[in-house]
Design an enzyme around this catalytic site. Structure first.
Site, PDB file in Angstrom:
ATOM      1  N   GLY A  46       0.828  -1.209   0.000  1.00 55.80           N
ATOM      2  CA  GLY A  46       0.000   0.000   0.000  1.00 55.80           C
ATOM      3  C   GLY A  46       0.853   1.246   0.000  1.00 55.80           C
ATOM      4  N   GLN A  51       2.879   9.975   1.230  1.00 56.00           N
ATOM      5  CA  GLN A  51       4.172   9.284   1.242  1.00 56.00           C
ATOM      6  C   GLN A  51       5.029   9.655   0.040  1.00 56.00           C
ATOM      7  OE1 GLN A  51       2.331   5.214   2.100  1.00 56.00           O
ATOM      8  NE2 GLN A  51       4.302   5.094   3.138  1.00 56.00           N
ATOM      9  N   CYS A  88       5.878  -0.176   6.998  1.00 54.28           N
ATOM     10  CA  CYS A  88       5.526   0.980   6.183  1.00 54.28           C
ATOM     11  C   CYS A  88       6.701   1.339   5.281  1.00 54.28           C
ATOM     12  CB  CYS A  88       5.201   2.153   7.112  1.00 54.28           C
ATOM     13  SG  CYS A  88       4.725   3.653   6.251  1.00 54.28           S
ATOM     14  N   LEU A  89       6.404   1.673   4.034  1.00 52.08           N
ATOM     15  CA  LEU A  89       7.471   2.045   3.102  1.00 52.08           C
ATOM     16  C   LEU A  89       8.191   3.321   3.555  1.00 52.08           C
ATOM     17  CD1 LEU A  89       5.773   1.268  -0.328  1.00 52.08           C
ATOM     18  CD2 LEU A  89       7.506  -0.076   0.861  1.00 52.08           C
ATOM     19  N   HIS A 130      -4.311   1.232   7.647  1.00 51.21           N
ATOM     20  CA  HIS A 130      -2.968   1.839   7.639  1.00 51.21           C
ATOM     21  C   HIS A 130      -2.904   3.015   6.648  1.00 51.21           C
ATOM     22  CE1 HIS A 130       1.607   1.329   7.665  1.00 51.21           C
ATOM     23  NE2 HIS A 130       1.405   2.095   6.608  1.00 51.21           N
ATOM     24  N   GLU A 131      -3.440   2.789   5.444  1.00 56.03           N
ATOM     25  CA  GLU A 131      -3.341   3.833   4.409  1.00 56.03           C
ATOM     26  C   GLU A 131      -4.266   5.012   4.718  1.00 56.03           C
ATOM     27  OE1 GLU A 131      -0.811   3.595   2.689  1.00 56.03           O
ATOM     28  OE2 GLU A 131      -0.452   1.454   2.939  1.00 56.03           O
ATOM     29  N   HIS A 134      -2.683   7.341   7.074  1.00 59.54           N
ATOM     30  CA  HIS A 134      -1.701   8.256   6.456  1.00 59.54           C
ATOM     31  C   HIS A 134      -2.372   9.556   6.002  1.00 59.54           C
ATOM     32  CE1 HIS A 134       2.200   6.298   6.203  1.00 59.54           C
ATOM     33  NE2 HIS A 134       1.699   5.188   5.686  1.00 59.54           N
TER      34      HIS A 134
END
Ligand code: ZN
Length: 156
Positions: A46, A51, A88-89, A130-131, A134
């Site tokens: 994701g 991000q 997380c990226l 999670h997304e 953000h």
């Protein structure tokens, strides 16, 4: 399409609340394509627009069943509990245990601004939560129970 630079934990852009998308302009369409490319290149499941430094309410998700693009997503129902590792990226190589609902129902708009509903359990429910976090400036690290640990395989 182009790869975008993934912003890392500590970058203030990750703590800002994103604005809704009113119209899918060519610029937004290009952003979505770039987000998908960037997510796949980074082997994430994701990615949220902040991000890549863009404060708009857009997320891309692929848990292995194909790409999901969600514009202005909102979670309208959730139930159950899952406790598991999350990554997380924007915080590469790390993971931590986070409790999430095991089932969520979300509404969002697609690239044609058609509203759709999506239901997810387990990893998909976790990824949606999670997304969406953000988009409101929240990182999973705020919710970790216990220590952050090294993890190569759990990029989220
Ligand atoms: Zn993330």
């Amino acid at each position: 399409m182009a790869l975008r630079t993934i912003r890392l934990l500590g970058d203030p852009v990750l703590n800002k609340v994103c604005r809704e998308v009113k119209e899918v302009t060519p610029k937004i369409r290009a952003l979505i394509e770039d987000m998908l490319e960037t997510m796949y290149e980074a082997q994430g499941v994701g990615l949220a627009a902040p991000q890549v430094g863009i404060l708009r309410r857009i997320v891309t998700i692929d848990i292995g069943d194909g790409p999901i693009v969600m514009i202005n997503p909102r979670i309208i129902a959730s139930d159950g509990v899952q406790v598991g590792g999350e990554a997380c990226l924007s915080f590469p190589g790390k993971a931590g245990q986070v409790t999430r609902p095991n089932h969520v129902v979300a509404r969002a708009y697609d690239e044609n601004m058609e509203e759709f509903e999506i239901e997810g359990t387990e990893l998909l429910a976790r990824a949606i939560c999670h997304e969406v976090d953000h988009l409101d400036g929240h990182m999973y690290t705020e919710f970790v129970e216990g220590d952050i640990y090294e993890a190569a395989e759990e990029e989220d």
